[in-house]
Design an enzyme around this catalytic site. Structure first.
Site, PDB file in Angstrom:
ATOM      1  N   GLY A  18       0.831  -1.214   0.000  1.00 36.32           N
ATOM      2  CA  GLY A  18       0.000   0.000   0.000  1.00 36.32           C
ATOM      3  C   GLY A  18       0.858   1.254   0.000  1.00 36.32           C
ATOM      4  O   GLY A  18       0.522   2.272   0.610  1.00 36.32           O
ATOM      5  N   GLY A  69      -0.433   4.914  -0.567  1.00 38.01           N
ATOM      6  CA  GLY A  69      -1.458   5.474   0.319  1.00 38.01           C
ATOM      7  C   GLY A  69      -0.890   6.614   1.169  1.00 38.01           C
ATOM      8  O   GLY A  69       0.321   6.868   1.148  1.00 38.01           O
ATOM      9  N   MET A  95      -0.492   6.776   4.430  1.00 37.26           N
ATOM     10  CA  MET A  95       0.515   6.249   5.358  1.00 37.26           C
ATOM     11  C   MET A  95       1.646   5.544   4.608  1.00 37.26           C
ATOM     12  O   MET A  95       2.806   5.618   5.015  1.00 37.26           O
ATOM     13  CB  MET A  95      -0.136   5.282   6.363  1.00 37.26           C
ATOM     14  CG  MET A  95      -0.902   5.959   7.485  1.00 37.26           C
ATOM     15  SD  MET A  95       0.098   7.141   8.422  1.00 37.26           S
ATOM     16  CE  MET A  95       1.432   6.101   8.997  1.00 37.26           C
ATOM     17  N   ARG A 152      -2.360  -2.001  -4.826  1.00 36.24           N
ATOM     18  CA  ARG A 152      -3.500  -2.769  -5.313  1.00 36.24           C
ATOM     19  C   ARG A 152      -3.483  -2.788  -6.843  1.00 36.24           C
ATOM     20  O   ARG A 152      -3.148  -1.775  -7.469  1.00 36.24           O
ATOM     21  CB  ARG A 152      -4.775  -2.038  -4.822  1.00 36.24           C
ATOM     22  CG  ARG A 152      -6.052  -2.778  -4.988  1.00 36.24           C
ATOM     23  CD  ARG A 152      -7.240  -1.851  -5.043  1.00 36.24           C
ATOM     24  NE  ARG A 152      -7.233  -0.734  -4.114  1.00 36.24           N
ATOM     25  CZ  ARG A 152      -8.123  -0.575  -3.131  1.00 36.24           C
ATOM     26  NH1 ARG A 152      -9.029  -1.477  -2.915  1.00 36.24           N
ATOM     27  NH2 ARG A 152      -8.104   0.513  -2.393  1.00 36.24           N
ATOM     28  N   THR A 178      -6.594  -0.535  10.557  1.00 40.46           N
ATOM     29  CA  THR A 178      -7.645  -0.587  11.582  1.00 40.46           C
ATOM     30  C   THR A 178      -8.918  -1.178  10.980  1.00 40.46           C
ATOM     31  O   THR A 178      -8.997  -1.419   9.780  1.00 40.46           O
ATOM     32  CB  THR A 178      -7.920   0.806  12.164  1.00 40.46           C
ATOM     33  OG1 THR A 178      -8.361   1.667  11.104  1.00 40.46           O
ATOM     34  CG2 THR A 178      -6.691   1.390  12.817  1.00 40.46           C
ATOM     35  N   HIS A 206     -11.483  12.421  13.159  1.00 41.59           N
ATOM     36  CA  HIS A 206     -10.502  12.150  12.104  1.00 41.59           C
ATOM     37  C   HIS A 206     -10.910  12.856  10.816  1.00 41.59           C
ATOM     38  O   HIS A 206     -12.067  13.247  10.644  1.00 41.59           O
ATOM     39  CB  HIS A 206     -10.401  10.642  11.825  1.00 41.59           C
ATOM     40  CG  HIS A 206      -9.608   9.907  12.858  1.00 41.59           C
ATOM     41  ND1 HIS A 206     -10.171   9.471  14.040  1.00 41.59           N
ATOM     42  CD2 HIS A 206      -8.298   9.539  12.898  1.00 41.59           C
ATOM     43  CE1 HIS A 206      -9.243   8.864  14.758  1.00 41.59           C
ATOM     44  NE2 HIS A 206      -8.091   8.895  14.087  1.00 41.59           N
ATOM     45  N   LYS A 243     -11.391   8.900   6.274  1.00 44.69           N
ATOM     46  CA  LYS A 243     -11.305   7.670   7.093  1.00 44.69           C
ATOM     47  C   LYS A 243     -12.516   6.776   6.830  1.00 44.69           C
ATOM     48  O   LYS A 243     -13.641   7.265   6.792  1.00 44.69           O
ATOM     49  CB  LYS A 243     -11.204   8.036   8.581  1.00 44.69           C
ATOM     50  CG  LYS A 243     -10.964   6.829   9.454  1.00 44.69           C
ATOM     51  CD  LYS A 243     -10.439   7.201  10.822  1.00 44.69           C
ATOM     52  CE  LYS A 243     -10.267   5.967  11.710  1.00 44.69           C
ATOM     53  NZ  LYS A 243      -9.265   5.037  11.190  1.00 44.69           N
ATOM     54  N   GLY A 299      -9.609   2.694  15.446  1.00 44.00           N
ATOM     55  CA  GLY A 299      -8.911   1.631  16.163  1.00 44.00           C
ATOM     56  C   GLY A 299      -8.368   2.136  17.500  1.00 44.00           C
ATOM     57  O   GLY A 299      -8.366   1.410  18.498  1.00 44.00           O
TER      58      GLY A 299
HETATM   59  P1  NAD Z   1      -5.123   5.189   2.288  1.00 49.52           P
HETATM   60  O1  NAD Z   1      -6.432   4.804   1.679  1.00 49.52           O
HETATM   61  O2  NAD Z   1      -4.516   6.502   1.952  1.00 49.52           O
HETATM   62  O3  NAD Z   1      -4.021   4.065   1.925  1.00 49.52           O
HETATM   63  C1  NAD Z   1      -4.280   2.682   1.830  1.00 49.52           C
HETATM   64  C2  NAD Z   1      -3.489   2.173   0.623  1.00 49.52           C
HETATM   65  O4  NAD Z   1      -3.569   0.739   0.592  1.00 49.52           O
HETATM   66  C3  NAD Z   1      -4.059   2.690  -0.721  1.00 49.52           C
HETATM   67  O5  NAD Z   1      -3.013   3.268  -1.480  1.00 49.52           O
HETATM   68  C4  NAD Z   1      -4.609   1.416  -1.357  1.00 49.52           C
HETATM   69  O6  NAD Z   1      -4.541   1.451  -2.781  1.00 49.52           O
HETATM   70  C5  NAD Z   1      -3.675   0.367  -0.765  1.00 49.52           C
HETATM   71  N1  NAD Z   1      -4.187  -0.994  -0.896  1.00 49.52           N
HETATM   72  C6  NAD Z   1      -5.454  -1.447  -0.736  1.00 49.52           C
HETATM   73  N2  NAD Z   1      -5.509  -2.764  -1.004  1.00 49.52           N
HETATM   74  C7  NAD Z   1      -4.249  -3.151  -1.334  1.00 49.52           C
HETATM   75  C8  NAD Z   1      -3.665  -4.398  -1.702  1.00 49.52           C
HETATM   76  N3  NAD Z   1      -4.380  -5.519  -1.801  1.00 49.52           N
HETATM   77  N4  NAD Z   1      -2.321  -4.431  -1.950  1.00 49.52           N
HETATM   78  C9  NAD Z   1      -1.568  -3.315  -1.864  1.00 49.52           C
HETATM   79  N5  NAD Z   1      -2.081  -2.096  -1.531  1.00 49.52           N
HETATM   80  C10 NAD Z   1      -3.400  -2.029  -1.259  1.00 49.52           C
HETATM   81  O7  NAD Z   1      -5.325   5.027   3.870  1.00 49.52           O
HETATM   82  P2  NAD Z   1      -4.380   5.557   5.046  1.00 49.52           P
HETATM   83  O8  NAD Z   1      -4.887   6.839   5.593  1.00 49.52           O
HETATM   84  O9  NAD Z   1      -2.951   5.457   4.629  1.00 49.52           O
HETATM   85  O10 NAD Z   1      -4.688   4.463   6.166  1.00 49.52           O
HETATM   86  C11 NAD Z   1      -4.455   3.083   5.957  1.00 49.52           C
HETATM   87  C12 NAD Z   1      -4.813   2.303   7.214  1.00 49.52           C
HETATM   88  O11 NAD Z   1      -3.913   2.657   8.269  1.00 49.52           O
HETATM   89  C13 NAD Z   1      -6.219   2.565   7.758  1.00 49.52           C
HETATM   90  O12 NAD Z   1      -6.761   1.362   8.260  1.00 49.52           O
HETATM   91  C14 NAD Z   1      -5.976   3.564   8.873  1.00 49.52           C
HETATM   92  O13 NAD Z   1      -6.986   3.571   9.856  1.00 49.52           O
HETATM   93  C15 NAD Z   1      -4.680   3.018   9.415  1.00 49.52           C
HETATM   94  N6  NAD Z   1      -3.873   3.953  10.233  1.00 49.52           N
HETATM   95  C16 NAD Z   1      -3.265   3.417  11.326  1.00 49.52           C
HETATM   96  C17 NAD Z   1      -2.432   4.201  12.108  1.00 49.52           C
HETATM   97  C18 NAD Z   1      -1.701   3.551  13.253  1.00 49.52           C
HETATM   98  O14 NAD Z   1      -0.904   4.216  13.942  1.00 49.52           O
HETATM   99  N7  NAD Z   1      -1.906   2.254  13.488  1.00 49.52           N
HETATM  100  C19 NAD Z   1      -2.222   5.541  11.782  1.00 49.52           C
HETATM  101  C20 NAD Z   1      -2.840   6.070  10.639  1.00 49.52           C
HETATM  102  C21 NAD Z   1      -3.659   5.250   9.860  1.00 49.52           C
END
Ligand code: NAD
Length: 266
Positions: free
Chosen positions: A7, A10, A12, A34, A99, A154, A158, A164
């Site tokens: 990912g 994305g 993160m 993806r 999450t 958020h 989101k 989470g």
């Molecule tokens: P985002 O939508 O910007 O990024 C997710 C990425 O994953 C996208 O680029 C998407 O294309 C990719 N993806 C989806 N399916 C895929 C696959 N099968 N193979 C490869 N890539 C794939 O979302 P985000 O804001 O970056 O958040 C992502 C996750 O992280 C969420 O669940 C969010 O709640 C979580 N998060 C956790 C924390 C933490 O500290 N634990 C902090 C921030 C965000």
């Protein structure tokens, strides 16, 4: 340590790639997206605003798991469980920040944890993980006269609620009271709800703008309110925590770990 980012395009994923590039002892060995994502084939370094790495963004996670020591996954629950299966097969360590994972998804992570080191945390920040311990302590000390509400806000992109992190706080409060979280969690309210159920742990989720993440745990008692609040002001905080956790997995026995294990708080 050779680290892969699934990912990687994305919000993160980009931050994680940049953080790995900046971290001594870590090497950005590859990234996937993806199928159909426009970043596939683009150079991973230039994708994240850095120098050309000569490593194109791929769409084959099994090749990434085979070529790396650890993979960091901040994607979606469906993608995360597929990646956990690859971690189990390859023995590559896995750090998960995704999450919205169900109990069944967590069981898949636990299975991967039988083969390799897996870290999962709904929030990778030191501050939040410290606060989890404090919430547990306060909930236990105050007792049931104090109603517990968890409020979070958020950004508008989101896709899951409550966050989470909010659930981490709610579960810590339930643990502090020695009660079952699922039995008392009140995820939302609407219409004629009746009076607040005795002992409930309530949740409220706000969404808007570009808020990175704000959480308050409110203990509302007779004649007073106590609020414990955390505000994230920079997404890099989570990426730094995740890369720290990834380096921590090196040489670690198989298991499903939390960020509190990584930080030595448990
Ligand atoms: P985002 O939508 O910007 O990024 C997710 C990425 O994953 C996208 O680029 C998407 O294309 C990719 N993806 C989806 N399916 C895929 C696959 N099968 N193979 C490869 N890539 C794939 O979302 P985000 O804001 O970056 O958040 C992502 C996750 O992280 C969420 O669940 C969010 O709640 C979580 N998060 C956790 C924390 C933490 O500290 N634990 C902090 C921030 C965000």
């Amino acid at each position: 340590m050779k680290i892969g980012i699934v990912g990687c395009a994305g919000r993160m994923g980009r931050m994680l790639s940049t953080t790995v590039l900046e971290t001594v002892g870590a090497k950005l060995a590859g990234g996937t997206e993806r199928q159909g994502n426009p970043s596939i084939g683009e150079d991973l370094g230039t994708l994240v605003g850095s120098q050309r790495l000569g490593v194109p963004v791929g769409d084959d996670p099994s090749a990434l798991f085979a070529a790396t020591d650890a993979v960091i996954d901040f994607t979606t629950p469906a993608a995360t469980i597929a990646h956990a299966q690859l971690a189990r097969e390859s023995g590559t360590a896995l750090v998960v920040g995704t999450t919205g994972l169900s109990d069944a998804d967590m069981a898949v992570l636990a299975e991967a944890g039988n083969r390799t080191a897996v870290v999962h945390a709904g929030n990778m920040s030191l501050g939040v993980n410290l606060l989890v311990g404090l919430v547990k302590l306060v909930a236990g000390a105050l007792g049931p006269d104090y109603d517990i509400e968890v409020v979070e806000m958020h950004h508008k992109h989101k896709i899951d609620a409550p966050s989470g992190t909010a659930l981490m706080f709610g579960k810590a409060a339930a643990a502090g009271r020695d009660i079952n979280h699922e039995a008392v969690a009140l995820m939302s309210r609407e219409g004629e709800t009746g009076a607040r159920p005795e002992g409930a742990i309530g949740y409220a989720a706000l969404r808007g703008g570009d808020v990175i993440g704000e959480h308050s745990v409110i203990f509302a008692g007779p004649g007073e309110c106590i609020e414990l609040t955390h505000k994230a002001t920079d997404r890099a905080l989570f990426a730094k925590g995740a890369v720290h956790a990834t380096l921590w997995t090196e040489g670690r026995a198989p298991g499903l770990y939390t960020m509190r294990n990584v930080l030595g708080l448990d």
